[in-house]
Design an enzyme around this catalytic site. Structure first.
Site, short mmCIF file in Angstrom:
data_model
loop_
_atom_site.label_atom_id
_atom_site.label_comp_id
_atom_site.label_asym_id
_atom_site.label_seq_id
_atom_site.Cartn_x
_atom_site.Cartn_y
_atom_site.Cartn_z
N LEU A 20 45.02 35.01 40.45
CA LEU A 20 44.48 34.95 38.85
C LEU A 20 45.36 35.64 37.39
O LEU A 20 45.79 36.52 37.81
CB LEU A 20 43.46 35.95 39.44
CG LEU A 20 41.97 35.50 40.40
CD1 LEU A 20 40.81 35.98 39.24
CD2 LEU A 20 41.82 33.55 39.54
N ASP A 21 45.53 34.85 37.05
CA ASP A 21 45.75 35.29 35.64
C ASP A 21 45.91 36.31 35.30
O ASP A 21 44.55 37.18 35.68
CB ASP A 21 46.19 34.15 34.30
CG ASP A 21 46.17 32.87 34.82
OD1 ASP A 21 47.65 32.63 35.64
OD2 ASP A 21 46.27 32.27 34.24
N LYS A 22 46.43 37.26 34.54
CA LYS A 22 46.15 38.44 33.53
C LYS A 22 44.93 38.91 32.89
O LYS A 22 43.83 39.54 33.28
CB LYS A 22 46.83 39.24 33.24
CG LYS A 22 46.75 41.00 32.48
CD LYS A 22 48.28 41.08 31.83
CE LYS A 22 47.96 42.54 30.99
NZ LYS A 22 49.20 42.60 29.99
N LYS A 42 44.10 26.32 33.33
CA LYS A 42 43.94 26.35 31.96
C LYS A 42 45.32 24.91 31.10
O LYS A 42 44.90 24.66 30.47
CB LYS A 42 44.92 27.77 31.28
CG LYS A 42 44.32 28.73 31.64
CD LYS A 42 44.74 29.60 31.38
CE LYS A 42 43.92 30.66 31.28
NZ LYS A 42 45.01 32.46 32.37
#
Ligand code: URA
Length: 232
Positions: free
Chosen positions: A102-104, A187
């Site tokens: 997962l992205d930060k 995104k």
């Protein structure tokens, strides 16, 4: 030979401190006699019981983490906090890795395991495992966006995205279901229809749902039922 506290805490069921307390209370036996101390060395074939119940050495560990924003989905990083830093040392020593990233700034369900086969099965697009994300966007979601997701997309940089489901919950909230996990995929797909993501949270991986009782940053072991749901 291995230390008793190490062996019991590596199951993920007790911390070393808890093992110490159990030994002190005489609740741990090794081959039928009360353990002398948490540091006692035990043979790998020794039968270790806690409160009368034989403890099997778990082959694999499966941890559900509610990943908070601001933490990297990596096992180590020289400068930034990683999801492994949120777990106690007895879990970290097991060599857990995040299943997919997962992205930060993304929150939500992150599974960590040392079961490489399970990890591969859940992340390979060929396995067709649904990952569901809740997203809040800037702009107003339209039926046309749902259709673009359903048709699959080729992004500006040539990235091919397979057909995905977009369920519109309100003008700026949706559920996105993907079976692949390309870099920043949710995104980028939402940005491609002109709706940049302002908040993203993963809710599920296959039949495994984020336990909403877990606050961001909290974790727990999967139950045997949940492991079975994932095919473990
Ligand atoms: N898609 C994204 O864009 N970010 C994530 O963290 C996960 C899926």
């Amino acid at each position: 030979m291995e230390r008793l506290d190490k062996r019991l805490s590596s199951t993920g069921r007790w911390t070393r401190r808890e093992v110490k307390e159990l030994v002190r209370r005489g609740q741990v036996t090794v081959d039928g006699r009360p353990a002398a101390s948490p540091e006692e060395k035990v043979d790998e074939r020794a039968v270790v019981c806690v409160s009368g119940e034989a403890v099997a050495l778990e082959r694999f560990l499966y941890v559900m983490l509610h990943k908070p924003s601001g933490v990297l989905s990596a096992t180590e990083d020289p400068r930034q906090k990683t999801v492994l830093d949120l777990l106690p040392p007895e879990y970290r020593r097991r060599g857990l890795s995040p299943v997919g990233r997962l992205d930060k700034d993304t929150e939500g369900l992150l599974l960590l395991t040392d079961d490489g086969a399970m990890s591969h099965r859940l992340t390979s697009p060929r396995s067709h495992v649904d990952k569901v994300y809740y997203a809040r966007v800037s702009g107003v979601l339209q039926e046309a966006d749902r259709q673009s997701f359903a048709a699959g997309m080729v992004l500006g940089d040539g990235l091919h995205c397979r057909s995905a489901s977009l369920e519109i919950l309100s003008s700026d909230e949706c559920l996105v279901t993907l079976q692949e996990g390309k870099f920043h995929q949710v995104k980028r797909m939402l940005a491609a229809v002109g709706k940049p993501v302002v908040y993203l949270k993963r809710l599920s991986i296959g039949a495994l749902r984020l336990d909403e009782a877990l606050a961001p940053g909290a974790f727990r072991l999967l139950t045997p039922e949940e492991i079975a749901l994932l095919g473990g």
